[in-house]
Motif scaffolding. Structure first.
Motif, short mmCIF file in Angstrom:
data_model
loop_
_atom_site.label_atom_id
_atom_site.label_comp_id
_atom_site.label_asym_id
_atom_site.label_seq_id
_atom_site.Cartn_x
_atom_site.Cartn_y
_atom_site.Cartn_z
N ALA A 50 4.65 -13.77 14.08
CA ALA A 50 4.86 -12.62 14.97
C ALA A 50 5.24 -11.38 14.16
O ALA A 50 4.75 -10.28 14.42
N THR A 51 6.09 -11.57 13.14
CA THR A 51 6.47 -10.45 12.28
C THR A 51 5.25 -9.93 11.52
O THR A 51 5.06 -8.72 11.38
N LEU A 52 4.42 -10.84 11.01
CA LEU A 52 3.19 -10.46 10.31
C LEU A 52 2.28 -9.62 11.21
O LEU A 52 1.78 -8.57 10.79
N VAL A 53 2.07 -10.09 12.42
CA VAL A 53 1.18 -9.39 13.35
C VAL A 53 1.72 -8.00 13.64
O VAL A 53 0.99 -7.01 13.60
N ASP A 54 3.01 -7.91 13.94
CA ASP A 54 3.60 -6.61 14.24
C ASP A 54 3.51 -5.65 13.06
O ASP A 54 3.15 -4.48 13.22
N ALA A 55 3.82 -6.14 11.87
CA ALA A 55 3.78 -5.28 10.68
C ALA A 55 2.35 -4.88 10.34
O ALA A 55 2.08 -3.71 10.04
N TYR A 56 1.42 -5.82 10.40
CA TYR A 56 0.03 -5.53 10.03
C TYR A 56 -0.61 -4.57 11.03
O TYR A 56 -1.31 -3.64 10.65
N ALA A 58 0.89 -2.43 12.73
CA ALA A 58 1.56 -1.13 12.60
C ALA A 58 1.01 -0.35 11.42
O ALA A 58 1.41 0.79 11.19
N GLY A 59 0.10 -0.95 10.65
CA GLY A 59 -0.55 -0.23 9.57
C GLY A 59 -0.14 -0.66 8.17
O GLY A 59 -0.60 -0.08 7.19
N ARG A 60 0.70 -1.67 8.06
CA ARG A 60 1.10 -2.12 6.72
C ARG A 60 0.01 -3.01 6.13
O ARG A 60 -0.79 -3.59 6.83
N SER A 61 0.02 -3.12 4.81
CA SER A 61 -0.94 -3.99 4.13
C SER A 61 -0.55 -5.45 4.38
O SER A 61 0.57 -5.74 4.82
N VAL A 62 -1.46 -6.35 4.04
CA VAL A 62 -1.15 -7.77 4.17
C VAL A 62 0.05 -8.13 3.30
O VAL A 62 0.95 -8.84 3.74
N GLY A 63 0.10 -7.61 2.08
CA GLY A 63 1.22 -7.89 1.18
C GLY A 63 2.54 -7.39 1.72
O GLY A 63 3.55 -8.10 1.68
N ASP A 64 2.56 -6.15 2.24
CA ASP A 64 3.79 -5.60 2.80
C ASP A 64 4.21 -6.37 4.05
O ASP A 64 5.40 -6.65 4.25
N ALA A 65 3.25 -6.71 4.89
CA ALA A 65 3.57 -7.48 6.10
C ALA A 65 4.11 -8.85 5.73
O ALA A 65 5.05 -9.35 6.36
#
Length: 178
Positions: A50-56, A58-65
């Protein structure tokens, strides 16, 4: 002949049953709860996914997410793929054909890795993408979550401008077109 003349004498001989309003909207359910019942199909925990989906989204890269979710970038990319996110495979379609040829036994692994560019990590992720389809239940849950949390049209605090201007003036005004 008019429509009223055609309709004259028509009568209803059957009635409809009122079944009420169908309720199938569970968009208030948090994504982590929706993913919990499919935890076995995910490469990391539902909370991390869920955190990955929200971060990705929102425009973050896969690494940042992935860093935000506390997982490796490879695991993050796998989880996003299982959620139906497009574009996490690092190989172009023609190079993915090479991975499929290797999976079908038409190429040796070393030859397939060399033909795809020689990067073992990219080859491993492409192999995962080719051998693990996103489960439709997970994709539907993520799609509903993303659609329900999209800031466009909701006047969210994260948008530029006022609540009436959710696009932050990006479209301009129609008066300027004359």
């Amino acid at each position: 002949m008019t429509l009223s003349e055609i309709a004259d004498g028509l009568e209803v001989t059957a009635s409809q049953r009122d079944r009420g309003v169908a309720v199938a909207d569970d968009t208030e359910t948090p994504l982590v709860d929706r993913l919990a019942e499919h935890a076995g199909d995910l490469p990391c925990t539902p909370a991390a996914t869920a955190t990955l989906v929200d971060a990705y989204t929102a425009g973050r890269s896969v690494g940042d997410a992935a860093r935000e979710a506390g997982v490796t970038p490879m695991t993050g990319a796998k989880a996003l793929h299982r959620c139906g996110v497009e574009g996490v495979c690092p190989l172009a379609p023609s190079r993915r054909d090479v991975v499929r040829d290797w999976l079908d036994g038409r190429l040796a692994r070393s030859e397939a890795v060399a033909l795809t560019g020689g990067d073992e990590a990219d080859f491993a992720l492409a192999t995962y993408v080719e051998t693990h389809d996103p489960p439709s239940e997970i994709v539907e849950a993520v799609d509903a979550h993303v659609a329900g949390s999209a800031p466009l049209g909701t006047g969210s605090a994260g948008s530029a401008g006022s609540d009436d201007d959710v696009l932050g003036g990006a479209l301009g005004s129609p008066d300027g077109l004359r």
